[in-house]
Design an enzyme around this catalytic site. Structure first.
Site, PDB file in Angstrom:
ATOM      1  CD  GLU A 157      -2.785  -1.181   2.492  1.00 25.10           C
ATOM      2  OE1 GLU A 157      -2.662  -0.247   3.313  1.00 25.10           O
ATOM      3  OE2 GLU A 157      -3.580  -2.123   2.631  1.00 25.10           O
ATOM      4  CG  HIS A 171      -5.881  -0.141   5.115  1.00 22.55           C
ATOM      5  ND1 HIS A 171      -4.627  -0.678   5.227  1.00 22.55           N
ATOM      6  CD2 HIS A 171      -6.506  -0.448   6.291  1.00 22.55           C
ATOM      7  CE1 HIS A 171      -4.490  -1.273   6.401  1.00 22.55           C
ATOM      8  NE2 HIS A 171      -5.626  -1.145   7.067  1.00 22.55           N
TER       9      HIS A 171
END
Length: 630
Positions: A491, A513
């Site tokens: 990420e 997320h």
């Protein structure tokens, strides 16, 4: 050493108390007046002009008393109110005033009528209180003040202190112009700008030292105090746009807090961490061994999230750094998103939404099903899994769960003996496993092959637990009819471009997320984690620490508390108590907790201690960290 013959001159308003007394009196006497707020604002404006020296004090006093319209009988209520508004650090250092009362004076432009009864409780007699006095008419109305009193005149404090002709070093503690001019006039040796209640730039700029609280003043002067190290000297660094309530909570408790909106690289953090006592992060900042080696004063790391894989917990433990996280605060947020995703996937809402956004009307019931009566498989039956189980059952789903630990079922949930048993029966599988590295590719080709044809997969746990290539293949082949993914193997550190193989696939919900990212969750975390940090810094409590022995401690009022962190080897407690016995320390309480690697012992002592005992305890073999709390 404490200087012999030192004298301490305190202001009253906004120093000994958190408020300006005449402002409080105005709020009391103007109750019911239609223009009450207007008059109060005017009184406060006049107060500030006088404090900053922009108008003469005499003028300030005359104007305020005319606006007050107060009576002698109001003063009793004012005293009661002011007793509730003693400055916090003054209140918890009451012992200083009692023990050093012979050297303490109050010089105030306020009024003895309300100052005397307040400071009397701090062992300061009326004959060491120098202040104005009110004038009353025959009916008891306050109509003025004694104009002959030196403190009624501009720069009256200078003349008052001159007349006292005090021996030794004279230190003035106050918040305004009338306080610092005493040092400028050469009749006081030092001026401490007291900013606990109000920060006045003029006073701070003209101070020998800025004291955000009395603890700081006492620390600088090496005087006895409630806590050994002032909170304003404890530096807290909050990264990654932690909710501002965390900043507020920690700042209000007296700590020095810096808020940074983004995460820091290892190199950046190594430069920034020196001198920091508490580090607050979310999921992106990596607290590595190199970072910890550079952290010369670090006591605590607070993870404002559930996961702690971004923190080298073992290195933290070896360095005596306690780690706290927020394992419960965003549970509800994650569960609600999971419920929403289950419904959206089962109804094929996202393909229909995409179609209509592109101008296509496709009203159909094909592949659109209710969740009622369907089987939900929950992998990981912890806080999130259990709450999801309850809510899913409430909307009519049959819940199955699998966990590596033995977990008691809630409601009608059915425990599966193996992962394969759960996968083979579930219409929707949702992942809520922890960040153990052993969970990498927990769901891969083999596990997907064990799922029902047309089943759906939701991952709100960790990005690395699902083999993305295997998931993409299963979605393209039709083995799985949908998926919702909130976490990814890699990420970005900040918002911007992002690429995943899952992009563009039908009936796949992708979110960045945000499972726990609701305003409510972030606020809960901003309360929970700072409370754990403050509890450890203020009392030594380690309850809910991720990497440390847990100790819950009672509060002590008349004791000293020593915190000792050491390697868990035989004989340490004996050595600690040998030192305490050598210096004739009387132990009123002792608390020890250990794990396989470290021991944490807290000792409460009920008498004054020799500074040499601290040096001796720090030298005990295998000591990791030692701290005197108070």
């Amino acid at each position: 050493m404490i200087a012999v013959g030192r004298k301490y001159v305190f202001d009253f308003d906004s120093t000994l108390t958190r408020v300006e007394a005449l402002d409080v009196l105005a709020e009391m006497t103007l109750q019911g007046r239609s223009n009450r707020e207007e008059i109060i604002n005017e009184i406060q404006k006049i107060t500030n002009l006088g404090i900053d020296g922009d108008i003469s004090f005499t003028e300030s006093l005359e104007k305020r008393i005319k606006l007050l319209k107060a009576h002698k009988n109001d003063l009793e209520g004012l005293v009661t109110e002011l007793k509730q508004k003693i400055s916090k650090s003054i209140e918890h250092n009451k012992e200083f005033f009692q023990n050093f009362s012979d050297d303490i004076y109050v010089i105030s432009c306020g009024f003895k009528e309300f100052i005397d009864p307040i400071v009397e409780e701090y062992n300061i007699p009326s004959d060491r209180v120098y202040a104005n006095t009110f004038k009353f008419d025959g009916e008891g109305n306050i109509v003025g003040f004694d104009e002959k009193n030196v403190l009624a005149s501009h720069n009256g404090k200078i003349e008052c202190l001159k007349r006292l002709d005090l021996d030794g070093e004279v230190q003035v503690i106050g918040d305004g112009y009338s306080d610092y001019v005493m040092r400028e006039a050469g009749i006081a040796d030092k001026f401490f700008a007291y900013t606990e209640n109000v920060h006045r730039e003029k006073a701070a700029n003209n101070a020998d030292h800025v004291a955000p609280n009395l603890d700081e003043f006492l620390f600088v002067n090496d005087l006895p105090r409630k806590i050994s190290y002032p909170k304003n000297r404890i530096k807290i660094l909050l990264l990654e746009n932690v909710h501002p309530a965390a900043f507020d909570n920690l700042s209000e408790d007296g700590f020095s807090v810096e808020l940074v909106q983004h995460s820091l690289s290892e190199e950046e953090l190594i430069k920034k961490i020196k001198g920091v006592h508490v580090l607050g992060i979310r999921s992106k900042t990596q607290v590595t061994q190199k970072v910890l080696e550079a952290a010369n004063k670090l006591l605590v790391v607070g993870a404002f999230c559930i996961g702690t894989t971004q923190i080298d917990l073992e290195s933290c433990k070896q360095k005596g750094v306690v780690v706290f996280n927020a394992p419960y605060s965003n549970t509800r947020s994650v569960v609600e998103l999971a419920i929403g995703q289950i419904i959206m996937l089962m109804r094929h809402v996202f393909p229909r939404s995409t179609e209509i956004h592109s101008g296509r009307w496709n009203k159909t019931a094909t592949n659109s099903r209710e969740v009622r009566g369907k089987n939900l498989g929950v992998i990981g039956y912890g806080n999130i899994g259990k709450q999801l189980s309850v809510l899913a059952e409430a909307i009519g789903m049959r819940v199955y769960y699998y966990d590596v630990e033995d977990r008691l079922a809630l409601g009608n949930a059915i425990k599966c003996a193996t992962l394969e048993d759960l996968l083979s029966v579930s219409d929707v599988v949702t992942l809520h496993v922890d960040d153990n590295k052993a969970n990498k590719n927990f769901i891969g080709n083999r596990e997907i092959g064990q799922m029902k044809d047309g089943a759906m997969l939701i991952n709100l746990s960790r990005g690395f637990v699902v083999d993305i290539e295997a998931l993409v293949s299963a979605l393209k082949s039709g083995k799985l009819s949908g998926a919702a993914v909130d976490v990814y193997p890699e990420e970005p550190r900040s918002n911007g471009d992002f690429i995943t193989q899952l992009q563009g696939l039908s009936n796949v919900i992708l979110t960045p997320h945000v499972g726990g990212s609701t305003e409510e969750a972030q606020r809960n975390i901003a309360d929970f984690v700072p409370n754990k940090i403050m509890d450890y810094i203020n009392s030594g409590n380690t309850v809910d620490a991720v990497n440390f022995p847990n100790i819950r401690l009672p509060k002590q009022s008349n004791a000293h508390r020593f915190l000792h962190i050491h390697k868990n080897v035989p004989g340490i407690m004996a050595k600690i108590n040998e030192v305490l016995a050598k210096y004739e320390m009387n132990i009123s309480g002792q608390y020890l907790s250990t794990d396989s690697e470290v021991g944490y012992v807290i000792t409460d002592l009920d008498k004054e201690y020799n500074k040499e005992v601290v040096k001796a305890l720090k030298k005990v073999e295998n000591t990791i960290k030692f701290r005197v709390l108070y």
